[in-house]
Design a protein around this motif. Structure first.
Motif, PDB file in Angstrom:
ATOM      1  N   VAL A 517       0.942  -1.238   0.104  1.00 28.38           N
ATOM      2  CA  VAL A 517       0.015   0.096   0.061  1.00 28.38           C
ATOM      3  C   VAL A 517       0.794   1.310   0.053  1.00 28.38           C
ATOM      4  O   VAL A 517       0.457   2.288  -0.481  1.00 28.38           O
ATOM      5  CB  VAL A 517      -0.814  -0.113   1.286  1.00 28.38           C
ATOM      6  CG1 VAL A 517      -1.899   1.101   1.264  1.00 28.38           C
ATOM      7  CG2 VAL A 517      -1.956  -1.256   1.228  1.00 28.38           C
ATOM      8  N   SER A 518       1.863   1.130   0.641  1.00 31.40           N
ATOM      9  CA  SER A 518       2.711   2.169   0.629  1.00 31.40           C
ATOM     10  C   SER A 518       4.259   1.833   0.607  1.00 31.40           C
ATOM     11  O   SER A 518       4.684   0.763   0.959  1.00 31.40           O
ATOM     12  CB  SER A 518       2.996   2.950   2.259  1.00 31.40           C
ATOM     13  OG  SER A 518       1.710   3.281   2.482  1.00 31.40           O
ATOM     14  N   ARG A 519       4.832   2.606  -0.412  1.00 29.62           N
ATOM     15  CA  ARG A 519       6.203   2.045  -0.669  1.00 29.62           C
ATOM     16  C   ARG A 519       7.446   3.208  -0.623  1.00 29.62           C
ATOM     17  O   ARG A 519       8.574   2.983  -1.055  1.00 29.62           O
ATOM     18  CB  ARG A 519       6.179   1.632  -2.375  1.00 29.62           C
ATOM     19  CG  ARG A 519       5.531   0.363  -2.611  1.00 29.62           C
ATOM     20  CD  ARG A 519       5.910  -0.207  -3.950  1.00 29.62           C
ATOM     21  NE  ARG A 519       5.376  -1.500  -4.060  1.00 29.62           N
ATOM     22  CZ  ARG A 519       6.108  -2.097  -5.200  1.00 29.62           C
ATOM     23  NH1 ARG A 519       6.497  -1.669  -6.141  1.00 29.62           N
ATOM     24  NH2 ARG A 519       5.461  -3.636  -5.211  1.00 29.62           N
ATOM     25  N   SER A 520       7.057   4.141   0.319  1.00 24.50           N
ATOM     26  CA  SER A 520       7.763   5.274   0.366  1.00 24.50           C
ATOM     27  C   SER A 520       8.509   5.062   1.782  1.00 24.50           C
ATOM     28  O   SER A 520       8.756   6.033   2.413  1.00 24.50           O
ATOM     29  CB  SER A 520       7.158   6.632   0.528  1.00 24.50           C
ATOM     30  OG  SER A 520       6.007   6.369   1.371  1.00 24.50           O
ATOM     31  N   TYR A 521       9.093   3.879   2.068  1.00 25.35           N
ATOM     32  CA  TYR A 521       9.710   3.482   3.565  1.00 25.35           C
ATOM     33  C   TYR A 521      11.303   3.514   3.255  1.00 25.35           C
ATOM     34  O   TYR A 521      11.558   3.341   1.904  1.00 25.35           O
ATOM     35  CB  TYR A 521       9.328   2.303   3.961  1.00 25.35           C
ATOM     36  CG  TYR A 521       9.176   0.932   2.909  1.00 25.35           C
ATOM     37  CD1 TYR A 521      10.799   0.516   3.172  1.00 25.35           C
ATOM     38  CD2 TYR A 521       8.524   0.445   2.197  1.00 25.35           C
ATOM     39  CE1 TYR A 521      10.845  -0.486   2.219  1.00 25.35           C
ATOM     40  CE2 TYR A 521       8.520  -0.556   1.450  1.00 25.35           C
ATOM     41  CZ  TYR A 521       9.727  -1.171   1.306  1.00 25.35           C
ATOM     42  OH  TYR A 521      10.074  -2.255   0.620  1.00 25.35           O
ATOM     43  N   THR A 522      12.072   3.761   4.158  1.00 29.19           N
ATOM     44  CA  THR A 522      13.546   3.813   3.783  1.00 29.19           C
ATOM     45  C   THR A 522      13.987   2.291   4.579  1.00 29.19           C
ATOM     46  O   THR A 522      13.132   1.770   5.437  1.00 29.19           O
ATOM     47  CB  THR A 522      14.216   4.649   4.519  1.00 29.19           C
ATOM     48  OG1 THR A 522      13.711   4.889   5.819  1.00 29.19           O
ATOM     49  CG2 THR A 522      13.799   6.132   3.663  1.00 29.19           C
ATOM     50  N   GLY A 523      15.070   1.827   4.443  1.00 23.17           N
ATOM     51  CA  GLY A 523      15.514   0.483   4.812  1.00 23.17           C
ATOM     52  C   GLY A 523      14.909  -0.582   3.814  1.00 23.17           C
ATOM     53  O   GLY A 523      14.830  -0.408   2.564  1.00 23.17           O
ATOM     54  N   TYR A 524      15.166  -1.568   4.281  1.00 25.40           N
ATOM     55  CA  TYR A 524      14.840  -2.738   3.547  1.00 25.40           C
ATOM     56  C   TYR A 524      13.770  -3.880   4.058  1.00 25.40           C
ATOM     57  O   TYR A 524      13.832  -4.073   5.191  1.00 25.40           O
ATOM     58  CB  TYR A 524      16.046  -3.731   3.242  1.00 25.40           C
ATOM     59  CG  TYR A 524      17.337  -2.884   2.608  1.00 25.40           C
ATOM     60  CD1 TYR A 524      17.428  -2.834   1.333  1.00 25.40           C
ATOM     61  CD2 TYR A 524      18.074  -2.328   3.281  1.00 25.40           C
ATOM     62  CE1 TYR A 524      18.148  -2.023   0.628  1.00 25.40           C
ATOM     63  CE2 TYR A 524      19.286  -1.562   2.874  1.00 25.40           C
ATOM     64  CZ  TYR A 524      19.256  -1.556   1.271  1.00 25.40           C
ATOM     65  OH  TYR A 524      20.443  -0.743   0.899  1.00 25.40           O
ATOM     66  N   LEU A 525      12.724  -4.074   3.423  1.00 26.68           N
ATOM     67  CA  LEU A 525      11.662  -5.083   3.694  1.00 26.68           C
ATOM     68  C   LEU A 525      11.789  -6.246   2.502  1.00 26.68           C
ATOM     69  O   LEU A 525      11.482  -6.004   1.237  1.00 26.68           O
ATOM     70  CB  LEU A 525      10.282  -4.036   3.831  1.00 26.68           C
ATOM     71  CG  LEU A 525       9.231  -4.931   4.297  1.00 26.68           C
ATOM     72  CD1 LEU A 525       7.863  -4.049   4.146  1.00 26.68           C
ATOM     73  CD2 LEU A 525       8.986  -6.253   3.517  1.00 26.68           C
ATOM     74  N   LYS A 526      11.991  -7.226   2.860  1.00 28.59           N
ATOM     75  CA  LYS A 526      12.426  -8.197   2.132  1.00 28.59           C
ATOM     76  C   LYS A 526      11.499  -9.519   2.177  1.00 28.59           C
ATOM     77  O   LYS A 526      11.068  -9.779   3.388  1.00 28.59           O
ATOM     78  CB  LYS A 526      13.807  -8.773   2.066  1.00 28.59           C
ATOM     79  CG  LYS A 526      14.993  -7.905   1.645  1.00 28.59           C
ATOM     80  CD  LYS A 526      16.519  -8.243   1.736  1.00 28.59           C
ATOM     81  CE  LYS A 526      17.304  -7.250   1.317  1.00 28.59           C
ATOM     82  NZ  LYS A 526      18.916  -7.687   1.299  1.00 28.59           N
ATOM     83  N   LEU A 527      10.957  -9.948   1.216  1.00 25.02           N
ATOM     84  CA  LEU A 527      10.295 -11.103   0.943  1.00 25.02           C
ATOM     85  C   LEU A 527      11.181 -12.318   0.418  1.00 25.02           C
ATOM     86  O   LEU A 527      11.298 -12.139  -0.864  1.00 25.02           O
ATOM     87  CB  LEU A 527       8.764 -10.903   0.291  1.00 25.02           C
ATOM     88  CG  LEU A 527       7.862 -12.080   0.138  1.00 25.02           C
ATOM     89  CD1 LEU A 527       7.441 -12.607   1.488  1.00 25.02           C
ATOM     90  CD2 LEU A 527       6.561 -11.618  -0.729  1.00 25.02           C
ATOM     91  N   ASP A 528      11.243 -13.426   0.918  1.00 27.63           N
ATOM     92  CA  ASP A 528      12.227 -14.366   0.177  1.00 27.63           C
ATOM     93  C   ASP A 528      13.282 -13.658  -0.160  1.00 27.63           C
ATOM     94  O   ASP A 528      13.869 -14.274  -1.116  1.00 27.63           O
ATOM     95  CB  ASP A 528      11.474 -15.135  -0.955  1.00 27.63           C
ATOM     96  CG  ASP A 528      10.202 -15.759  -0.063  1.00 27.63           C
ATOM     97  OD1 ASP A 528      10.307 -16.171   0.986  1.00 27.63           O
ATOM     98  OD2 ASP A 528       9.266 -15.885  -0.827  1.00 27.63           O
ATOM     99  N   GLY A 529      13.913 -12.796   0.517  1.00 31.81           N
ATOM    100  CA  GLY A 529      15.234 -12.233   0.199  1.00 31.81           C
ATOM    101  C   GLY A 529      15.415 -11.100  -0.969  1.00 31.81           C
ATOM    102  O   GLY A 529      16.363 -10.733  -1.241  1.00 31.81           O
TER     103      GLY A 529
END
Length: 725
Positions: A517-529
């Motif tokens: 829904v929101s993609r304006s985050y910082t850092g890393y959010l990983k799904l299966d790497g």
């Protein structure tokens, strides 16, 4: 589905990632035709063209991108190269590995299976029509795409304009020759000519109306399809920040522009053909009278141009007031249950009265402002329609002009046809105020950044469910505080993760980021790497099963709602999903079972039943990752116990992220993540958190205070009973 796989492989070669689940076959088609595939590819952002060619042309297409060849049995192959000298083409099976070498095929072997149809595909390099800004240029391109219809309408209009010259000429001949010379034979001939010309004029007029109707219908359909697609491509964040009624009102304003372009604008330009043909003939009859007609029409246009600015500003305020009133209407209808429950009718009526007063005030201002140019132009219109003949009569009586009586009558007949498009052209400028305002309102919604690129591009990895947050920070638009602050945690695939914390701690924000829904985050959010921002958004959301606190069910049957995301699934799949969600028992008690109709707003089922249907809808696609955001909060204790008992069965082989205020429903989770003010306070199993996490322990004690009190009373009562013994 080999043809679809071939098309997807070619699109992949050009950098376009397509999902076979996005394809919708035409009714009655068991095998997708080249035309259907072309239409689908063009809708997905590619440029595709289907054609039928002969072998001698196909074999010359060497060093070209892969070409899809259609076979008679409904399958297809990819032609990756050709050699005209050797007379062979190299084909590859779209279902085989890309590393497998292609097979050379000659004309004789290919002719036994090939239909002669090929499909050429390339990536669209320019800005697609679907993503172009909604403005006058966009609408003009929509109209100009109907070149054939516009050409036919132009030809018929020009022919009609020429035919309209003859009746005044015939009248002039009747007055000058028939009446003066009393020639009956000439009159009979003229009558015959008039009848023939009238027949052709009626026929051409009917044909032009039919062509115009087809043109406007096609344009209306194309605009409606594009607008709805653009609306669906807007991100959820935008809809959360805007009033629904306001959004609908602004989008619907585009139809005022459509009506203008296919109505007043088109009719005025059609009348201009009459002007082009007849105006030179008027100068031939009398240049003096012709210049008077043109001058009067020019002054009308000048007056309207002067009033355009003030009219535009006032009309813009009217449109905004009308949209605010529409928002009140929408909110009232959408929240009628709350209004009736709390007896808010007087307050809503007062709000409606205030908004209506604003609309009436600005509508009155618009009417008064538009009354001025209408009043000022009326004498000039009267002069064109009535004064010209008086001037012409004066010129005839004083012999100041060579115009005869017949020519004067002919001029009046033609002059009225010329004056109308001239005045309409001037008034067209006045309509531009409404059109410009309406287009601006629609553009304020439809020109917002869309998710089109994220929905159509990106990686489509096979989802297993391993999640990792690495220094994730996120703030909502307009907020000065972080909703998530350096969030870090990691869970393997197949984990049942509980999310707990006080209100505003960031639990739902975590689930929003997971859903894209929101993609304006910082850092890393990983799904299966893989970073979540690199994954195709449609693929991501289809790989998830999401159940919210307040779920929306569509009007339709229970079966239709459960299969909303996968309409092709069978009743066995529906029953299995309903059983997992604990919904089977109440569905089977209903008179029509799975065919029971759900009314708008789900008024004929309970909140707990609606929640269980939402869970069934989420699990029917067998997602590898499920998000339950307060999914059991609306359930009664019995239903909640039933769903919680099924959670382990639902979560078998998949990752579960469960947000709940009721900690008792999370006791069996593999890991429980405790959030506090956007940060990770702790993560671990229930027993571990009770020992080392004070926040979790406090929440647990608050929710289980009655249990502790009962245990304490029992402990006190036991010695007393013993003493009594």
């Amino acid at each position: 589905m080999i043809r679809l796989r071939a098309v997807i492989a070619v699109a992949h070669f050009h950098g376009l990632e397509l999902d076979i689940r996005d394809f919708a076959a035409e009714p009655g088609e068991t095998v997708p035709s080249p035309a259907t595939l072309t239409r689908w590819l063009n809708d997905q952002g590619a440029v595709a063209k289907a054609m039928r060619i002969k072998w001698r042309y196909l074999v010359r297409m060497s060093n070209s991108p892969p070409i899809v060849l259609m076979f008679r049995d409904g399958s297809a192959a990819l032609m990756v190269n050709a050699d005209a000298e050797r007379g062979v083409v190299w084909l590859r099976d779209p279902l085989s590995d890309e590393g497998q070498p292609p097979v050379p095929v000659d004309e004789m072997r290919l002719s036994q299976v090939w239909t002669g149809d090929i499909l050429l595909v390339k990536r669209r390099r320019d800005q697609s029509e679907a993503d172009a800004p909604i403005n006058v240029s966009w609408l003009a391109k929509m109209v100009l795409r109907e070149k054939k219809s516009l050409r036919d309408i132009a030809i018929s209009s020009m022919t009609l304009s020429i035919l309209q010259i003859f009746p005044p000429l015939i009248v002039m001949q009747v007055i000058d020759r028939v009446v003066n010379n009393r020639s009956m034979a000439t009159l009979v001939s003229i009558v015959a000519i008039v009848l023939v010309l009238s027949f052709y004029e009626i026929l051409l007029t009917y044909g032009r109306r039919e062509l115009t109707l087809i043109l406007t219908t096609r344009i209306d359909t194309r605009i409606s399809l594009h607008l709805f697609s653009r609306l669906l491509a807007l991100p959820l964040e935008y809809f959360e920040r805007q009033q629904t009624g306001d959004v609908i009102g602004r989008v619907m304003a585009i139809y005022k522009v459509r009506d203008f372009m296919t109505g007043r604008l088109m009719s005025t330009f059609l009348d201009l053909f009459t002007l082009v043909v007849i105006l030179p003939f008027l100068f031939y009859l009398s240049s003096t009278l012709a210049w008077m007609t043109v001058a009067a029409s020019g002054v009308i246009g000048l007056i309207i141009v002067v009033f355009m600015g003030p009219m535009g500003r006032i009309y813009g305020k009217l449109v905004r007031a009308d949209m605010e009133r529409s928002s009140v209407m929408y909110e009232t209808v959408a929240g009628i249950r709350t209004i009736k429950t709390l007896a808010l009718e007087p307050a809503r009526k007062q709000e409606w009265d205030v908004r209506t007063a604003d609309v009436v005030r600005w509508k009155l201002a618009v009417g008064r402002m538009s009354n001025w140019p209408m009043t000022l132009t009326m004498p000039l219109e009267m002069f064109i329609n009535r004064g010209i003949i008086l001037v012409g009569a004066y010129l005839v009586l004083t012999n100041a002009s060579s115009v005869g009586v017949g020519a004067l009558v002919a001029f009046m007949m033609l002059g009225s046809r010329v004056a109308s498009p001239l005045t309409n052209l001037a008034k067209l400028l006045d309509d531009m105020n409404e059109v410009t305002t309406s287009l601006g309102e629609a553009g304020s919604v439809l020109n917002q950044p869309t998710e089109t690129k994220a929905l159509t591009t990106g990686m489509r990895p096979r989802i297993k469910g391993a999640l990792s947050f690495i220094d994730v920070n996120f703030s909502y638009p307009g907020s000065t505080t972080k909703a998530l602050n350096d969030v870090c945690f990691e869970i393997p695939a197949g984990t049942m993760l509980g999310l707990v914390g006080r209100s505003g701690s960031g639990k739902s924000t975590v689930t929003r980021l997971l859903q894209g829904v929101s993609r304006s985050y910082t850092g890393y959010l990983k799904l299966d790497g893989v970073d979540l921002r690199e994954i195709n958004l449609t693929h991501l959301r289809r790989s998830f099963g999401v159940v919210l606190q307040d779920n929306f069910l569509f009007r339709g049957t229970i079966r239709d709602n459960i299969t909303a995301g996968r309409p092709g699934l069978t009743i066995d799949d529906v029953v299995r999903a309903a059983r997992l969600a604990g919904a089977e028992e109440f569905i089977e008690r209903m008179p029509a079972g799975y065919e029971t109709w759900i009314e708008e707003g789900s008024t004929n089922i309970s909140g707990g039943q609606r929640q269980r249907l939402a869970i069934a809808r989420a699990v029917i696609s067998d997602p590898k990752l499920m998000i339950l955001d307060e999914a059991t909060s609306a359930l009664d204790p019995e239903s909640e116990a039933l769903v919680n008992a099924n959670l382990e069965r639902i979560g078998k082989g998949r990752t579960m992220v469960i947000v709940s205020h009721r900690l008792s429903s999370l006791v069996n989770c593999d890991q429980i993540l405790v959030m506090e003010r956007g940060e990770v306070a702790d993560i671990g199993p229930h027993e571990v958190l009770l020992e080392r996490c004070s926040i979790y322990r406090t929440l647990w004690m608050q929710q289980n205070r009655h249990t502790s009190s009962r245990s304490a009373r029992n402990d006190e009562a036991a010695p007393l009973i013993a003493e009594g013994d």
